[in-house]
Every structure is written in C-alpha cells, then in structure tokens.
Design a protein around this motif. Structure first.
Motif, PDB file in Angstrom:
ATOM      1  N   PHE A 132       1.430   4.331  -2.711  1.00 33.42           N
ATOM      2  CA  PHE A 132       1.411   5.783  -2.445  1.00 33.42           C
ATOM      3  C   PHE A 132       2.680   6.443  -2.974  1.00 33.42           C
ATOM      4  CE2 PHE A 132      -1.605   7.416   1.052  1.00 33.42           C
ATOM      5  CZ  PHE A 132      -2.677   6.832   0.420  1.00 33.42           C
ATOM      6  N   ASN A 133       3.815   5.812  -2.671  1.00 33.11           N
ATOM      7  CA  ASN A 133       5.088   6.414  -3.071  1.00 33.11           C
ATOM      8  C   ASN A 133       5.208   6.521  -4.585  1.00 33.11           C
ATOM      9  OD1 ASN A 133       5.929   6.815  -0.474  1.00 33.11           O
ATOM     10  ND2 ASN A 133       7.063   4.891  -0.347  1.00 33.11           N
ATOM     11  N   LYS A 141       0.824  -1.214   0.000  1.00 34.70           N
ATOM     12  CA  LYS A 141       0.000   0.000   0.000  1.00 34.70           C
ATOM     13  C   LYS A 141       0.857   1.263   0.000  1.00 34.70           C
ATOM     14  CE  LYS A 141      -1.873  -1.182   3.856  1.00 34.70           C
ATOM     15  NZ  LYS A 141      -1.384  -2.376   4.438  1.00 34.70           N
ATOM     16  N   THR A 142       1.832   1.289   0.919  1.00 36.75           N
ATOM     17  CA  THR A 142       2.671   2.489   1.000  1.00 36.75           C
ATOM     18  C   THR A 142       3.516   2.651  -0.258  1.00 36.75           C
ATOM     19  OG1 THR A 142       2.702   2.473   3.393  1.00 36.75           O
ATOM     20  CG2 THR A 142       4.493   3.622   2.313  1.00 36.75           C
ATOM     21  N   THR A 143       3.979   1.523  -0.814  1.00 35.48           N
ATOM     22  CA  THR A 143       4.717   1.598  -2.075  1.00 35.48           C
ATOM     23  C   THR A 143       3.844   2.198  -3.163  1.00 35.48           C
ATOM     24  OG1 THR A 143       5.858  -0.391  -1.397  1.00 35.48           O
ATOM     25  CG2 THR A 143       6.117   0.279  -3.668  1.00 35.48           C
ATOM     26  N   PHE A 172       2.567  11.050   5.795  1.00 33.34           N
ATOM     27  CA  PHE A 172       3.450   9.888   5.878  1.00 33.34           C
ATOM     28  C   PHE A 172       3.061   8.976   7.025  1.00 33.34           C
ATOM     29  CE2 PHE A 172       5.840  13.098   3.665  1.00 33.34           C
ATOM     30  CZ  PHE A 172       6.422  12.382   2.631  1.00 33.34           C
ATOM     31  N   GLN A 173       3.282   7.696   6.775  1.00 32.32           N
ATOM     32  CA  GLN A 173       2.960   6.684   7.776  1.00 32.32           C
ATOM     33  C   GLN A 173       3.808   6.882   9.038  1.00 32.32           C
ATOM     34  OE1 GLN A 173       3.684   2.821   6.196  1.00 32.32           O
ATOM     35  NE2 GLN A 173       3.219   1.765   8.092  1.00 32.32           N
ATOM     36  N   ASP A 188      -1.627   8.400   4.756  1.00 33.35           N
ATOM     37  CA  ASP A 188      -1.044   7.079   5.005  1.00 33.35           C
ATOM     38  C   ASP A 188      -1.165   6.746   6.492  1.00 33.35           C
ATOM     39  OD1 ASP A 188       0.323   4.740   4.898  1.00 33.35           O
ATOM     40  OD2 ASP A 188       2.052   5.518   3.794  1.00 33.35           O
ATOM     41  N   GLU A 189      -2.110   5.898   6.815  1.00 30.10           N
ATOM     42  CA  GLU A 189      -2.401   5.489   8.197  1.00 30.10           C
ATOM     43  C   GLU A 189      -2.545   6.668   9.152  1.00 30.10           C
ATOM     44  OE1 GLU A 189      -0.437   2.205   9.848  1.00 30.10           O
ATOM     45  OE2 GLU A 189      -0.075   1.211   7.943  1.00 30.10           O
ATOM     46  N   ARG A 213       0.131  14.594   0.371  1.00 30.05           N
ATOM     47  CA  ARG A 213       0.093  13.357   1.140  1.00 30.05           C
ATOM     48  C   ARG A 213       0.606  13.559   2.556  1.00 30.05           C
ATOM     49  NH1 ARG A 213       4.584   9.049  -0.246  1.00 30.05           N
ATOM     50  NH2 ARG A 213       3.769   8.269   1.730  1.00 30.05           N
TER      51      ARG A 213
END
Lengths: 300, 407, 267
Positions: free
Chosen positions: C52-53, C48-50, C95-96, C187-188, C93
């Motif tokens: 987003f990135n 998921k985070t990838t 960040f987690q 992100d979270e 965005r």
C-alpha cells in the motif's frame, strides 16, 4: 605549512571537545528522541563547579595537580547529579507526550539553569586558573601545539575509547543499545528502561563535565552563558555526524572543529559561527540524516 | 509519613545539588570565600514544600489521564472559564470593552505607560505571528527573532540611506520578512522537526553575527541611531504625541493581526497547517502539498515579524544587534507556549503577562528569565495546552439536517 | 465475476520494495478494475501494508510500475510521486493504525480531505470574499453529507480523539472519500471492530462501491468480511503473491491454506 598544521591541531582540539559534548546529545537522542537542550548547561555547571572548587582549594592552600583532580572529580559528580535530576524532573513526566512538549521543556530548563547560575553566582566572566601545567617535553613543539591542547586531545581520546568499551561490553551498555533499537521491546525482555535512560543522562553529563573543565582551563574563563553556545555547537556536531550515532558524533565534532578553525584562520574569525551553521545546513540538505546517520523509514 | 520522608529526601538532595553554586562564592582576586549558609535553609524549605505540590499535581494529572483513557470522561470537561469564552455575545461585549479600554488608554495613563504598552503590543503581534508557524503548523522555529531583525534593519537602513518613511517601509518590512522566510524555508523545510529547530536557531545566530560584523552594511555593534518616528501628514510631533501615535498604530496592527490569523485559522489553509502539525503522513496522504503548506506557514509567520520590526525600529529610534538575541526568540516562543499554542486569545494574554509583569514588578524583573524557564517546564508537564487551550470552530447544520431528513 | 470488459483503474506491474537487504515486496502484479472490490490478504508481515505504501507514494518502490488509469484521462505512472499528487489523481487511502487529526473536529477531518479539490489561497482566506465563503460553505456541506453516509453526523463537532474506536475507522474512510477518489485503498478497516460493527462496515463498503462508483482495494484479516464482499482476492506471503482468484477459488487453493495454516492442514 606550519600555519596549516597549527590550525589543524587547534581545530582537532576544538573538535574533540565538541565531540565530547556531542556524545551526550547523541546518546540521549538515540534513546528518547529528544534534543536535550539543557545539555550545554550541564557542561557549564561542570565548569562552574570546577571553578568554585579550584577557588576554595587555592585559597585554603592546595597545590597544582591535586586541585585539578579534586575539581575535576567534583565537577563530574555534580554534572551527573544535575543531569540525573534534570531528566527526572523535566523529561520523565513527559514520556509519551507529543514531541514538541519535551523539547520545549528542555528549552525551559536551559533558560532556567542559565539564570539560576547567573543569580546564584554572577553575570560576569570569571577567571579560571590554568590547571594544566606546561610539560617540559613539549617545549620543542610548543609553538605548534601547547600542553593544554595535548592534554585535551589525549583525555578526549581516552574517554571515547572507554565509552565505546562501556557500550560494547558491559551489561548496561547492552541494555542501552537494546533500548535505542526498540524501547517497548527492551522493556518486555526485562530491561529497566527508566534506569537505562537515567544512566544515559549520567554518562552524557559526565562527558560534558570533562569537556567543561578542559575548556574552562584552556580558555581561562567561565560564565553562565558558555554552555549555550557550546551546546548549540555540539548539537550541530551531533547532527552533522548523524544524530543517534556515537561514531557520528565524534566525526561531526571533528569536522565542525576543523571547519571553524580553518575558516577562522584563513577567512575571518568573526564569521566562524556562520561557517559552522552554513556547513550544517549544507550537509543536512545533501544528507538529511547526517554523515553517518541512516535514513530511517518512518513506520506507517 | 512516607510523603514526609520522601520530601525530606528531595530537600536534602537539592541542598546537595545546589550547595556549591548557592552557598559558596569565591572571589579569586581578593582570595576570599564567601559562605552563604542561610541559602541552605531556603533551598531546603523551598524544595520540601515544592515536592509536596509536585507530587500532588503529578497524581492529579495521572488520575486525569486514566479517566480519559478508560473513557469515563470522554468529553474533556471544559472549565467554567472556557465555557464563558465560547459564549458568543459575551465574547463580543468583552471584546468591545477591551477595545474601548485600549482606545482611551493613552489619555488615561501617561507616556511612560503607553511606551510599555507599545512594547507589549509588539510582542503580541510577534507572538501571534510565531503562533502561525509553531502553534498552527507545528514547525518549531527557534530563530524567529531574525525576521524581526530583518524588518527593523530594513527600516533603519532604508531610512538612513534613502530617507524612506515609516509607511513606505511597513509593507516593505513585511515583504522582506516573508522573502527571508521563503529563502530560508527552501532548504530547511524538508527537515524533520528537531533538525528544523536547530537550523532555525543557527539561522538566528547567523543573522546576529552578520549584523555585528558586517559594519559597512549594518554599522556593526554600535547600531543605527536617529531613526525617524512615524510621520502623520508631515506634522511635527513631540515625543508624547509620537508615542500615542505609535500606540494607535500598534493597536491597529494588533487588530489586523487578530483578524487575519483568526480567519486563517478556520480556513482551508489553516486547516491544512493544523493537519500538518497533527500528522504529516496522513496529511500528505489526504492530498495536501507539504512543501507548499509548510512554506506558507513559515513565510507568513516571518511576515509579521518583519512588519512589527519596522515599528520597533521606529519606536526606539535606535537599534543594534543586541536586541535580537536568542533570548528574544525564546521569550516569543514562551509567549506562544504559555498562552496556548494555536489560541489567539491565549497568545495575547501570554504576551501581556510575560511582558508587562516584569515592567510593573521591578523586583520581579531580575527573576524574569528564571521564572520563564521554570514556567515553560511546569506548563509542559501540567498544562501543555497553555493558559487558554485552542478551541476549534463549531459549525451549524440546521438547514442541512432538515434537507437530508426530508429526502 | 472476472469481468474483462471493465476498465482497469490501477495496474501494478512487478512492484518490488527492498529495505536494505530485505525484500518486503517481491515483483507483485495486481490490477483493480472499475466497480470492483478487491482484497489483499496474507499472514502478518507478508508485505501488504508496504505494498500500500509503495502504491500510494509514501515509499518509493525499488522496482516495477504503478500505473493509474483514471476514466477519461491519460494513464499516469506514479512511482515515486508524492502521496499528495497521487491522492489528487484519484487514489485515496486509510491507515491501519488510525491516523486521524486528533485535535481537529470530526467534520474538520473530512474537510481536510476536500483540500485538494478546493482552491482558496492565502489571500482568499484572509479577505474572505464571496468565492471563498461559497467554497467554504460547500466544503462544510460536502463533509456533513459524507459524515451522514458513514453515520457520524451527530459527532460532527466533536474532537476526533474523543470518538470510539469503530467510529474512528469510519471517519478515516469518510476522510479518504472526501478527496473524491475513483479508487479507495482501505488498510484493515475492520480491525478492532465487533461483529455488529463489521456487518455495518460490510454494508458501507458495498454502498461506497455501488453508489459512489468507487472501486476498492482492501487489506483485511477478517475472512468473513473478505469472503462476503470481495470480487477478487489476492494473497501475499513473504512479499510474493501466491494466488489470485474469486473468494471460492481462494478458499479451495491449497497454497493459500498452507500459507495460513501451515503444513499440518494437509494432513
């Protein structure tokens, strides 16, 4: 053609010394991502200790090879002790600090050690005895490669092979590789990270000391400032090859040594430093991670 | 008792460590070994005492960190000194006092003092310039002195060949410094922090090597002499008057630098620099153009070095490559680090302490570099924010608060 | 809630990201429309985070298209564009693992977000002319109002490193909103929050959507939050998308249940 070979061999000699020192940088960087700026000073201290021991032994009547061995061993012992202490005093308290802090601490240590030797000994250049004898069997090719150069090449090669074996097969070598990949994970599975880091500094310092003794005896003089330039060059070599990578340091050292040697031989010896750094900038622009370095994605 | 034992061990270890270098001194030409046994005692006692202090300081530091982590001491307590600094009216009075002192200085003290003060002021400007690059934008530049050399040589050469005056060259020097910053910045600003450090170091060395060897251009190691001092409406000035004049020029430049960096620090550009220093990825994700921001910080820092290089050449009337070694870069960097990265007042204090102390304490000057080195290490470990830590601007929202409360 | 008339803002087609031999994101299709709150869920390590990135330009995706359709502006393909360009186009965005500028004040953090919407240059900042001063004042006011919206106004002059954890998450949101996005990627946002804070966050996200007219795509593990506020949910597992639908559809989807609970869930 003979001139070319001569330059090639002298470049190789020079490069293998760079590689020897570069290994210290690259190993430390691989584990704690720090440019150990004072590494060149460890090299200098190794050379200085060897100089002092040689002087004392010569005056008290020792001879030839025994001097070389005792001086070499003591140089290694002292360099290791300094490397170990350096890490403990200047870097360990800064673990986890912002990246710039240990780097500045390292620069401070470099300045400190240089001036410590300057004050404790002398600012002058001191004549270093030629410890490596001229071998008879080298006579026919002595105009291309001298005995000292041969010894340097062989010693560095043996040292590097030993280092590779150490890292590949021993327990501490495995721990070092584990720490390099993921420090907190290594700690979790029971690796004593502090010990690994200390060991890395000690090994790197030993390599630097070997380089220091070889170079001092080859060039024939020592001074408190020799560590700085050698350190910068060796670090350049480490970056060239891809910092953190052990074969990279060797390749980087050789590439740098050859470049300098050819530049000095065919262009002008005044500008060899310019070529060295020009090469560094060029390679970093094309391959920001160095020749063998992997482009690592930063975790976000 | 345990502490005692530990300190004893430390002392013994350092005696061992320093033995060959501190005790033995070989004279190979006379074949004499000089044994300096007394040094063992000094080393032993020094490190015995130092280890106590070191341990105490480390314990205190850890306690502070723990307190900060557990949230007990959420707002770092500003020291009394820091509180005083934030007091606006006091700050103005202090500044006025300093300014008055600075203005009468050359009339109270002799020319020698003014000369020393001028070099200290030169380092103040250098420190403030490097502060933009290192302190604000977090780009470690180890070759800063190269830009200083660019400015100095620009004036020396333009003056030598074309007879250009000081005032023409001052902005030219700044511009050239900036241009060199941009030229160098292009290839290297893509590099990560540590690589940047080594490449800038290399750049500094290249500049020095070129200056030493390209004799047709730079007159080689012998340097350039008889550079004109600054002129004032074509008046003939003796050395004393000229020194006073340069002194005032430097005071003006320092004030200019303070105003400019002070304004930049709390501006859109300055905030972008600091954000870049704090977290590159978050910074670009917030829409900041990294290349542009880095370049502006780097080039602007170089500008100041170029400009003050012109003053340096005019002040000494003689320059050669030996004035532009890595050690100079290291001194300027330690000014910034010790003074407090990002803090203007800190950098000024740092420059004054580091440059004036060795001048006035002659005995001390021999030990100057070793103390610098040690101070950099100790500072990083125990007070990484420097003598005076950087304070961010506070904003007032009186009007805003009421507005939103009325809605 | 599948409102097909709503304009699509973000359109991702076949997005793929390889790390060496590892395919972290495998041809993902996904759209976010105006006024929508979409959620991206999946087990840890699903990519998921990838994702987003890749979308925000921090990584350059190996394959596929990321298209931005700003309202009233031409469509832009943003693969491989720098993050700051993408943010300036209108997608911001958080960040987690919180990435605030810790040595700056809370207000300054938000003011950084204004950077790409303001334009005082070096000269302007040094001369501090009328235009620069006005812009600075506007930036302060804008930032302050944003802080009021996320409930951090009283901390405006504190260093952001001194904030409590939940407040840091809200500050990240405020900072992203300061860039005036039309689409916000979170992100979270609820990670590490207690239930009360999560409820407040829930309200905050809905307010951002309704009042700010900002569409939202969020990664979240807190299922209560996700089910409460999302219009559409996308589920990822091992880099692939395994389901899309409304919260109810996702709840009943056997594939999703399997991904989360393993196979015993069927028994």
């Amino acid at each position: 053609m003979e001139y070319f070979i001569e330059l090639f061999l002298s470049g190789l000699t020079r490069g293998s010394i760079y590689a020897l020192i570069a290994l210290g940088y690259t190993m430390v960087y691989g584990i704690i991502q720090l440019i150990n700026f004072a590494h060149g000073e460890i090299y200098m201290i190794g050379a200085f200790v060897a100089y002092i021991v040689c002087g004392v032994l010569t005056i008290y009547g020792f001879h030839g090879v025994s001097i070389l061995i005792i001086a070499g061993l003591l140089a290694i012992v002292y360099s290791c002790a300094y490397g170990y202490t350096l890490e403990k005093v200047a870097y360990r308290p800064l673990r986890g600090a912002p990246r710039l802090s240990p780097l500045i601490s390292a620069i401070g240590m470099s300045i400190f050690l240089q001036n410590y030797v300057l004050l404790a000994q002398t600012p002058d250049f001191l004549p270093f005895p030629a410890l490596i004898p001229d071998f008879a069997f080298m006579e026919p090719i002595a105009h291309i490669i001298g005995s000292a150069e041969l010894v340097i090449l062989v010693t560095t090669m043996v040292t590097m092979v030993m280092l590779t074996l150490l890292i590949k097969y021993t327990k501490i070598g495995k721990a070092m590789r584990a720490t390099q990949q993921d420090m907190s994970m290594a700690r979790l599975v029971g690796v004593n990270v502090d010990r690994v880091i200390s060991t890395t500094f000690i090994i790197g310092s030993a390599l630097a000391a070997i380089g220091g003794v070889l170079v001092a005896s080859y060039i024939g003089q020592v001074n408190f400032y020799i560590g700085f330039l050698a350190g910068v060059k060796a670090f350049t070599a480490a970056v060239l090859g891809g910092i953190g990578s052990i074969p990279g340091a060797v390749i980087g050292g050789l590439v740098l040594g050859l470049t300098e040697s050819f530049a000095a031989g065919y262009v002008s010896s005044d500008y060899e430093d310019v070529f060295a750094f020009g090469l560094l900038v060029l390679i970093l622009i094309m391959r920001p991670a160095g020749i063998l370095g992997k482009a690592t994605k930063q975790k976000v | 008792m345990k502490n005692l034992k530990q300190s004893l061990a430390v002392a013994l270890w350092f005696i061992f460590l320093t033995f060959p270098l501190m005790v033995v001194k070989v004279n190979t030409s006379d074949q004499v070994v000089q044994w300096r046994w007394m040094n063992i005692l000094w080393v032993g006692v020094t490190f015995f005492v130092l280890s106590f202090i070191w341990r105490y300081a480390l314990v205190r530091k850890e306690a502070r960190q723990m307190a900060a982590l557990s949230g007990q001491d959420e707002h770092e307590k500003p020291t009394k000194f820091q509180e005083l600094l934030e007091d606006q009216s006091l700050r103005y009075r202090l500044m006025l006092g300093l300014l008055a002192f600075a203005l009468v200085f050359p009339w109270v003290f002799d020319t020698y003092q003014s000369t020393i003060m001028v070099s200290a002021l030169i380092y103040v400007v250098l420190g403030l310039g490097l502060n933009i690059t290192v302190g604000l934008a977090g780009l470690l530049d180890l070759g800063y002195v190269a830009f200083f050399a660019v400015g100095a040589y620009a004036y020396a050469l333009l003056n030598h060949h074309f007879g250009l005056g000081f005032w023409t060259c001052l902005p030219l020097g700044a511009a050239l410094g900036g241009i060199f910053g941009v030229i160098l910045g292009f290839p290297i600003l893509r590099l990560r922090g540590d690589y940047l450090a080594i490449v800038t170091l290399g750049f500094g060395m290249i500049v020095k090597v070129v200056l030493e060897n390209w004799s047709e251009f730079s007159f080689g190691p012998s340097g350039i002499a008889n550079i004109d001092r600054p002129s004032l409406f074509g008046l003939d000035m003796d050395i004393a008057a000229s020194t006073t004049y340069i002194y005032y020029i430097m005071i003006a430049l320092v004030i200019l630098t303070i105003i400019v960096t002070g304004r930049l620090k709390n501006s859109r550009i300055g905030r972008a620099w600091i954000a870049l220093r704090e977290d590159e990825i978050a910074c670009v994700a917030m829409g900041i153009d990294m290349a542009k921001t880095k370049m502006s910080a780097y080039a602007l820092g170089a500008c100041w070095a170029g400009m003050v290089g012109v003053v340096f050449a005019a002040k000494t009337t003689f320059i050669n490559p030996a004035s532009f070694t890595f050690m100079e870069s290291a001194i300027i960097l330690s000014i910034v680090v010790l003074g407090g990265m990002g803090s203007i007042l800190g950098v000024i204090l740092g420059a004054m302490i580091l440059i004036l102390m060795p001048e006035y304490l002659r005995a001390f000057s021999e030990y100057r570099m070793i103390i610098f080195g040690a101070a950099m290490v100790v500072m990083m470990i125990f007070r990484p924010q420097g003598i005076i830590s950087n304070i961010r601007q506070k904003y007032e929202f009186k009007g805003l608060k009421e507005k939103s409360e009325n809605v | 809630m599948s409102d097909t008339q709503k304009q699509v803002l973000l359109e991702v087609k076949g997005l793929t990201m390889d790390f060496g031999g590892l395919r972290a994101v495998d041809s993902i299709d996904l759209t976010v429309s105006a006024g929508e709150i979409a959620a991206l869920i999946g087990p840890n390590g699903a990519g998921k985070t990838t994702f987003f990135n890749c979308v925000t330009g921090i990584y350059t995706p190996t394959g596929g298209d990321v298209l931005l359709h700003p309202q009233g502006k031409p469509t832009r393909r943003v693969n491989g564009k720098k993050p700051n360009v993408i943010t300036t186009l209108g997608m911001a965005r958080t960040f987690q693992n919180i990435r605030l500028f810790s040595d700056m004040t809370v207000l300054e953090n938000v003011m950084i977000g204004r950077h790409c919407r303001t334009n005082t240059g070096l000269v302007g900042a040094i001369l501090r002319g009328a235009a620069a001063r006005r812009e600075e004042q506007e930036t302060v006011e804008f930032g302050y109002h944003l802080l009021e919206q996320v409930g951090l106004a009283e901390f405006a002059n504190e260093y952001s490193k001194n904030l409590p954890y939940g407040a840091m998450r809200r500050l990240e949101i405020a900072r992203a909103m300061a860039t005036e996005p039309f689409l916000l990627l979170l992100d979270e946002p609820a990670a590490g929050m207690n239930p009360q804070e999560t409820d407040e966050l829930d309200a905050l996200i809905c307010r951002i959507r309704d009042e700010g007219k900002i569409a939202i795509l969020l990664i979240e593990h807190d299922m209560k939050l996700v089910m409460n506020i999302s219009d559409n949910i996308h589920v990822m597992e091992y880099g692939k998308k395994i389901a899309t639908g409304t919260p109810q559809e996702i709840k009943d989807n056997p594939k999703v249940i399997e991904a989360y609970l393993g196979e015993e869930a069927d028994a």
